[in-house]
Scaffold this active site. Sequence first.
Site, PDB file in Angstrom:
ATOM      1  CB  CYS A  69     -59.120  36.711 -16.145  1.00  0.00           C
ATOM      2  SG  CYS A  69     -61.626  37.640 -16.028  1.00  0.00           S
ATOM      3  CG  HIS A 361     -59.959  40.476 -13.435  1.00  0.00           C
ATOM      4  ND1 HIS A 361     -59.868  40.231 -13.707  1.00  0.00           N
ATOM      5  CD2 HIS A 361     -59.031  40.675 -12.746  1.00  0.00           C
ATOM      6  CE1 HIS A 361     -58.176  39.713 -13.709  1.00  0.00           C
ATOM      7  NE2 HIS A 361     -57.926  39.768 -12.646  1.00  0.00           N
ATOM      8  CG  ASN A 382     -55.893  38.818  -9.235  1.00  0.00           C
ATOM      9  OD1 ASN A 382     -56.820  38.847 -10.050  1.00  0.00           O
ATOM     10  ND2 ASN A 382     -55.272  40.252  -9.220  1.00  0.00           N
TER      11      ASN A 382
END
Length: 441
Positions: A69, A361, A382
């Site tokens: 991520c 994250h 995201n």
Amino acid sequence: MEPITFEKINQWQKTYEQNTLQKVMRHAVYNNALELCVSVQENMTKNQNHFSVEIDTLKASDQLTSGRCWIFAGLNLLREDVAKQLNLEQFELSQNYIAFYDKLEKVNTFLELAISMSETPIDDRTFVWLVTSGIQDGGQWDMFVNLVKKYGVVPKDMMPETYQSSNTATMNMLINTRLRRFAQEVRNLAALEKQDEILSLKEDVLQKMYGFLCTCFGIPPKRFRFAYADRNGHVHHLKEMTPQEFYQNQVHLDLDNYVSLIHAPTKDKPFHEVFQVKYLAHADGMAVRYLNLPLKEFKQVIITQLKDGRLVWFGSDCNSFNDKKGGFWDDQSFDYSSAFEIDFAIDKETALDMRDSTMNHAMVISGVDLIDDQPLKWKIENSWGDASGKNGYFIASDSWFDRFVYQAVIHKKYLTEKQLADLEKEPKLLEPWDPMGTLAR
């Protein structure tokens, strides 16, 4: 230590069976996820997709079954600059390319640390941390900057995803098994004072790991030509260049002027102090470094940067109070305490100290909804693909932000004079297992 007795169990069961609410909840959760049974319907109206400050961004990317991520979030910042320069409607930089060199650098760092710790006790906490953690997909902003500045970037077409780059579990397991074996081999050689053999072994393992990564990820391009069609359908060809030249020519973000801020309200981390995490760095790169700010200051600089049209890379605990299908994070939209008659409340300081929550994250903030300059909710880009949330974009409530956002990357020009002065302070060293040492994945 007082044991549990059957007498107590019988008493607890009698009390429980008289509780009508828990009987209803037991029936409800039998075939349903807990979060579905505690959703607060009247709170859902707050999560509307409208923001007073919003930056247009490209289509959401997808990290698939990997912990990259932080790489996706970093490249999502950089690709906007490339797309603007080249007038592109859709574009991605190769996450696989950066992940390849991240793995190689992490392997080298592990080997170096294993050699440096070859004579430490086998139960030494730092050595145990090293071999337990091994290498992971996760990382931090400073690590991303190290990789980009050293290796450059390439368009995704130049090094596309492979199955292994998108599904990393087995590959990581094999790498870590070999690295842990190396750590033991080095200890054996050190006990025999065979230093020359240690260095030879390290070179051999590093070379073989390079080859293994090439097999799994593909061979990274050293030079390439890039052809593309702009928004108007016109085809262009860039001259042959290296990944470093592509970065220098097409990415105009001055990464050296971006710094990591954190909000960590724990007693061991006073505000306006700088912290550095031991060992969280590539061998020849800058270490992970943060300036800790009070929440009000932390949020204000983020808002200032967004108002100026710049995206914000940030790190949070995405596991808490999240509705992946609905596309939001909101601690007020799930009422576990009323449903189960247990007080689950925990403040941010306690959550960090007791390891109940850590940054796990990294994503991108692309908007904020303000009333009287106070945030109500935040727009999040995201990297879970466009099938989740609203075409891959999420909403974070401001109350969730306060509790679960830990880090943000800000350009220095948005900091106050005091904050800039604080950045120059000598950093206090944090152990690698500190909550702020967690790698976003």
